[in-house]
Design a protein around this motif. Structure first.
Motif, PDB file in Angstrom:
ATOM      1  N   SER A   1      26.216  43.738  32.020  1.00 25.04           N
ATOM      2  CA  SER A   1      26.984  44.583  30.951  1.00 25.04           C
ATOM      3  C   SER A   1      27.551  43.423  29.854  1.00 25.04           C
ATOM      4  O   SER A   1      26.980  42.284  30.101  1.00 25.04           O
ATOM      5  CB  SER A   1      28.152  45.037  31.852  1.00 25.04           C
ATOM      6  N   THR A   2      27.957  43.986  28.886  1.00 29.50           N
ATOM      7  CA  THR A   2      28.258  43.153  27.909  1.00 29.50           C
ATOM      8  C   THR A   2      29.672  42.696  28.162  1.00 29.50           C
ATOM      9  O   THR A   2      30.619  43.529  28.378  1.00 29.50           O
ATOM     10  CB  THR A   2      28.009  43.848  26.383  1.00 29.50           C
TER      11      THR A   2
ATOM     12  N   ALA B   1      33.472  42.274  27.789  1.00 28.74           N
ATOM     13  CA  ALA B   1      34.494  42.805  27.100  1.00 28.74           C
ATOM     14  C   ALA B   1      34.988  41.878  25.968  1.00 28.74           C
ATOM     15  O   ALA B   1      35.258  42.509  24.706  1.00 28.74           O
ATOM     16  CB  ALA B   1      35.734  43.230  27.802  1.00 28.74           C
ATOM     17  N   ARG B   2      35.398  40.557  26.152  1.00 30.23           N
ATOM     18  CA  ARG B   2      35.843  39.780  25.084  1.00 30.23           C
ATOM     19  C   ARG B   2      34.720  38.880  24.376  1.00 30.23           C
ATOM     20  O   ARG B   2      34.808  38.587  23.319  1.00 30.23           O
ATOM     21  CB  ARG B   2      37.022  38.740  25.681  1.00 30.23           C
TER      22      ARG B   2
ATOM     23  N   HIS C   1      36.197  45.989  33.286  1.00 29.76           N
ATOM     24  CA  HIS C   1      36.790  45.903  31.742  1.00 29.76           C
ATOM     25  C   HIS C   1      35.591  45.904  30.701  1.00 29.76           C
ATOM     26  O   HIS C   1      35.703  46.505  29.659  1.00 29.76           O
ATOM     27  CB  HIS C   1      37.521  44.491  31.735  1.00 29.76           C
ATOM     28  N   ASN C   2      34.227  45.217  31.235  1.00 28.91           N
ATOM     29  CA  ASN C   2      33.451  45.208  30.547  1.00 28.91           C
ATOM     30  C   ASN C   2      32.657  46.586  30.088  1.00 28.91           C
ATOM     31  O   ASN C   2      32.156  46.923  28.998  1.00 28.91           O
ATOM     32  CB  ASN C   2      32.068  44.280  31.057  1.00 28.91           C
TER      33      ASN C   2
ATOM     34  N   LEU D   1      34.224  49.233  30.139  1.00 25.02           N
ATOM     35  CA  LEU D   1      35.290  50.180  29.562  1.00 25.02           C
ATOM     36  C   LEU D   1      35.033  50.138  28.053  1.00 25.02           C
ATOM     37  O   LEU D   1      34.976  50.718  27.222  1.00 25.02           O
ATOM     38  CB  LEU D   1      36.736  49.874  29.853  1.00 25.02           C
ATOM     39  N   ALA D   2      34.935  48.643  27.916  1.00 23.17           N
ATOM     40  CA  ALA D   2      34.636  48.021  26.246  1.00 23.17           C
ATOM     41  C   ALA D   2      33.127  48.312  25.924  1.00 23.17           C
ATOM     42  O   ALA D   2      32.904  48.664  24.645  1.00 23.17           O
ATOM     43  CB  ALA D   2      34.800  46.733  26.351  1.00 23.17           C
ATOM     44  N   HIS D   3      32.130  48.299  26.683  1.00 25.60           N
ATOM     45  CA  HIS D   3      30.767  48.561  26.322  1.00 25.60           C
ATOM     46  C   HIS D   3      30.216  49.437  27.328  1.00 25.60           C
ATOM     47  O   HIS D   3      29.425  48.554  28.247  1.00 25.60           O
ATOM     48  CB  HIS D   3      29.909  46.998  26.313  1.00 25.60           C
TER      49      HIS D   3
END
Length: 163
Positions: free
Chosen positions: A55-56, A58-59, A96-97, A99-101
């Motif tokens: 995954s990418t 999040a921050r 979190h990752n 959710l963002a990407h």
């Protein structure tokens, strides 16, 4: 005898001691074995199916690789991921990752597969949670230890994407 082995692993994986040690040991072993076998084998998948999620961040925006247990869907084109974090308080970083990407990829049985992740909510989440508890009962113990609702994601295979 295999049923007894599974029950023993389920009992051990439900302990607080396992929750303390497993987050450091299990992913490190899985990453090493996965790399050595060129993506064909995950050590933890001997008891529970698993993927390597890429995954990418999040921050950071950097690619992150996380070995995770999964529940393959019957159609063979989807997977459920459980953000249990071994019953520890915070949500795992990979959730979190996603959710963002939500566009990601998994390594599944030696194949790299592009996927899109979707956080499950409401009735869809309730149905998936019931199926997951049948699939791996220790998830109920993990949920009982934390006040947060454990995040569930459905990964769906997507057509090849060019970067």
């Amino acid at each position: 005898m295999a049923g007894l082995g599974v029950r023993i692993v389920q009992r051990v994986s439900s302990t607080r001691a396992f929750a303390k040690v497993a987050p450091q040991v299990v992913p490190a072993l899985d990453r090493a074995v996965h790399r050595l076998t060129r993506g064909r084998f995950l050590l933890s998948a001997q008891m529970l199916p698993g993927v390597i999620l890429t995954s990418t961040g999040a921050r950071s925006g950097r690619l992150r690789r996380s070995p995770l247990a999964c529940m393959p869907q019957q159609d063979g084109r989807g997977w459920l991921l459980v953000g249990s974090n071994f019953g520890r308080p915070g949500h795992p970083a990979w959730t979190h990752n996603l959710l963002a990407h939500p566009d990601a990829s998994i390594s599944w049985k030696g194949r790299d597969i592009p996927v899109t992740a979707r956080l499950l909510t409401g009735e869809e989440r309730a149905e998936a949670w019931a199926a997951l508890l049948e699939f791996w009962p220790p998830y109920a113990t993990y949920q009982s230890r934390v006040t947060r609702q454990i995040r569930l994601f459905r990964l769906t295979e997507t057509p090849f994407r060019r970067v």
